[in-house]
Design an enzyme around this catalytic site. Structure first.
Site, PDB file in Angstrom:
ATOM      1  N   TYR A  72      -1.811  -0.447  10.996  1.00  0.00           N
ATOM      2  CA  TYR A  72      -1.953  -1.122   9.694  1.00  0.00           C
ATOM      3  C   TYR A  72      -0.760  -0.809   8.788  1.00  0.00           C
ATOM      4  CZ  TYR A  72      -3.291  -1.584   4.770  1.00  0.00           C
ATOM      5  OH  TYR A  72      -3.290  -1.872   3.424  1.00  0.00           O
ATOM      6  N   ARG A  90     -10.411  10.234  12.949  1.00  0.00           N
ATOM      7  CA  ARG A  90      -9.605   9.023  13.160  1.00  0.00           C
ATOM      8  C   ARG A  90      -8.314   9.412  13.883  1.00  0.00           C
ATOM      9  NH1 ARG A  90      -8.147   5.871   7.689  1.00  0.00           N
ATOM     10  NH2 ARG A  90     -10.066   4.719   8.105  1.00  0.00           N
ATOM     11  N   LYS A 102       2.254  -3.235   7.296  1.00  0.00           N
ATOM     12  CA  LYS A 102       2.535  -3.432   5.864  1.00  0.00           C
ATOM     13  C   LYS A 102       3.977  -3.004   5.556  1.00  0.00           C
ATOM     14  CE  LYS A 102       0.070  -4.579   2.927  1.00  0.00           C
ATOM     15  NZ  LYS A 102      -0.332  -5.907   2.389  1.00  0.00           N
ATOM     16  N   THR A 111       0.816  -1.219   0.000  1.00  0.00           N
ATOM     17  CA  THR A 111       0.000   0.000   0.000  1.00  0.00           C
ATOM     18  C   THR A 111       0.851   1.271   0.000  1.00  0.00           C
ATOM     19  OG1 THR A 111      -1.519   1.267   1.394  1.00  0.00           O
ATOM     20  CG2 THR A 111      -0.105  -0.278   2.533  1.00  0.00           C
ATOM     21  N   ASP A 112       0.255   2.358  -0.480  1.00  0.00           N
ATOM     22  CA  ASP A 112       0.967   3.652  -0.426  1.00  0.00           C
ATOM     23  C   ASP A 112       1.066   4.189   1.001  1.00  0.00           C
ATOM     24  OD1 ASP A 112      -1.701   4.367  -0.057  1.00  0.00           O
ATOM     25  OD2 ASP A 112      -1.755   5.875  -1.638  1.00  0.00           O
ATOM     26  N   GLU A 113       0.278   3.598   1.928  1.00  0.00           N
ATOM     27  CA  GLU A 113       0.270   4.129   3.305  1.00  0.00           C
ATOM     28  C   GLU A 113       1.609   3.923   4.009  1.00  0.00           C
ATOM     29  OE1 GLU A 113      -3.125   3.410   5.716  1.00  0.00           O
ATOM     30  OE2 GLU A 113      -4.517   3.599   4.040  1.00  0.00           O
ATOM     31  N   LYS A 161     -15.253   0.318   4.488  1.00  0.00           N
ATOM     32  CA  LYS A 161     -14.414   1.311   3.807  1.00  0.00           C
ATOM     33  C   LYS A 161     -15.301   2.442   3.289  1.00  0.00           C
ATOM     34  CE  LYS A 161     -10.884  -1.488   4.358  1.00  0.00           C
ATOM     35  NZ  LYS A 161     -10.385  -2.495   3.482  1.00  0.00           N
TER      36      LYS A 161
END
Ligand code: NAD
Ligand code: DAU
Length: 350
Positions: free
Chosen positions: A156, A287, A160, A131-133, A195
């Site tokens: 998360y 969040r 990753k 993921t780009d996160e 989501k």
């Protein structure tokens, strides 16, 4: 005949990748390994599950002995690894399952591949879907490049990022033939309604409040899921070992602008007066550690492999909304039981 393992194939992106590979490559045996968490749903694959080049195995990547047994039995030529805990909010309330599946589960697969392939790695490939996160959060300008330093902010994304590092370490240390992609936010059919986009479609259709975290000013770069599946196909077959490719839609939206667009589309489709659904927008507590902006520079995959997104966002959203409206049973099924409890816990205190 090649034998390919796809992990997490009953989930959102995984099911699109499995369908693409089963239909496009009749000479591959596609083995879909999934433990069927709340996010895994075999209904996603009912159109292809009787085809002769498809097999489903229910199994948990956290079980190292099972992974070794499966690799021994099938002698996989390639692995597309998508199985993961994938929802940021759940990682905030329950980090441990993310550490187990995303980090330990990935290492179990790396070990099993290494054990079977040893130094005979010609034509083999371990493809880790990320993921780009992992790059953290951007300010108002700039893009994530493949060379951007990792700076994950949530449990998360940290899990990753750890798995990406381990995949690279197995390449550097053991010459495992790996490739990694880091993709931006996906949307499309079959996405679990925890989501943002499917949650909003579900709530608008049921006249329920649409929860927007904070001021709705966070920005995401949205890509239609089938465009991601096409990129995965290309990287699996043409990517270079040891390389990373960023994948993104060049399609940035603030959350509030995206939700307004969705409201307008649904007003039309549901025969509501313009502006009706926007009345459901409800700002809720932000969040924790909410990343401000993600945006991918996908020049490398575009220039080296010739990939680019095929759909404009308006078209993709239209297709997505049409799919959810045509499949109310799918949404009702996944949004019942345990999901209702999750929803209550996640949103009533906000
Ligand atoms: P998802 O949550 O919809 O699906 C995950 C699948 O993995 C489910 O079918 C689940 O049952 C399975 N799974 C979970 N734990 C498992 C375990 N221990 N053993 C075997 N199977 C297990 O996720 P998704 O959105 O389809 O994401 C797939 C992959 O793509 C993930 O690795 C995610 O990090 C990555 N990714 C997602 C996005 C996105 O926008 N959704 C963007 C970039 C990258
Ligand atoms: O960028 C890729 C990532 O995109 C993937 O790696 C993750 O698996 C995937 O879940 C997604 O992460 P996000 O956190 O960006 O997606 P989510 O749909 O949860 O949230 C999108 C934005 O909408 C984010 O800024 C938070 C906000 N949001 C989300 C929910 C669920 C709301 O405002 N309200 C909500 O109820």
């Amino acid at each position: 005949m090649k034998t390919i393992l796809i992990t997490g194939g009953a989930g959102f992106i995984g099911s699109h990748v499995v369908r693409r590979f089963v239909n496009k490559y009749p000479d591959y045996l596609i083995v879909n390994l999934d433990t069927l968490t709340y996010a895994g749903n075999l209904e996603n694959l009912k159109d292809i599950d009787t085809l002769p080049n498809y097999q489903f195995v229910k199994g948990d990547i956290n079980e190292s002995v099972l992974m070794n047994t499966l690799f021994e039995k099938y002698q996989f030529d390639g692995v597309l690894h998508l199985a993961a805990e994938s929802h940021v909010d759940r990682s905030i309330s329950d980090p441990m399952s993310f550490i187990m599946t995303n980090i330990v589960g990935t290492v179990n697969l790396l070990n099993a591949a290494r054990e079977i392939w040893k130094d005979k790695t010609e034509g083999k490939r371990f493809y880790h879907i990320s993921t780009d996160e992992v790059y953290g959060s951007l300010g108002e300008t700039g893009f994530f490049l493949e060379t951007t330093s990792y700076d994950p902010k949530s449990p998360y994304s940290a899990s990753k990022a750890s798995s990406d590092h381990l995949v690279r370490a197995y390449h550097n240390t053991y010459n495992l033939p790996v490739v990694i992609t880091n993709c931006s936010n996906n949307y499309g059919p079959n996405q679990f309604p925890e989501k943002l986009i499917p949650l909003a479609i579900h709530n608008i259709s049921h006249n329920k409040p649409i929860p927007i975290y904070g001021k709705g000013e966070n920005i995401r770069d949205w890509l239609y899921v089938e465009d991601h599946a096409a990129a995965i196909d290309l990287v699996f077959h043409a990517g270079k070992n040891g390389e990373t490719y960023n994948i993104g839609g060049h399609n940035e939206w603030t959350n509030i602008a995206l939700i307004r667009q969705l409201c307008q589309t649904l007003d039309k489709k549901l025969g509501r007066a313009p502006g009706t659904s926007e009345g459901l927008i409800t700002y809720v507590k932000d969040r924790a550690g909410h990343d401000l902006r993600y945006a991918i520079d996908a020049t490398k995959i575009q220039q080296e492999l010739g990939w680019k997104p095929s759909l404009q966002f308006e078209e993709g959203i239209e297709k997505t909304v049409d799919w959810y409206l045509a499949n109310p049973g799918w949404l009702a099924n996944v949004a019942s039981g345990a999901y209702e409890k999750y929803y209550e816990k996640q949103y009533t205190s906000r």
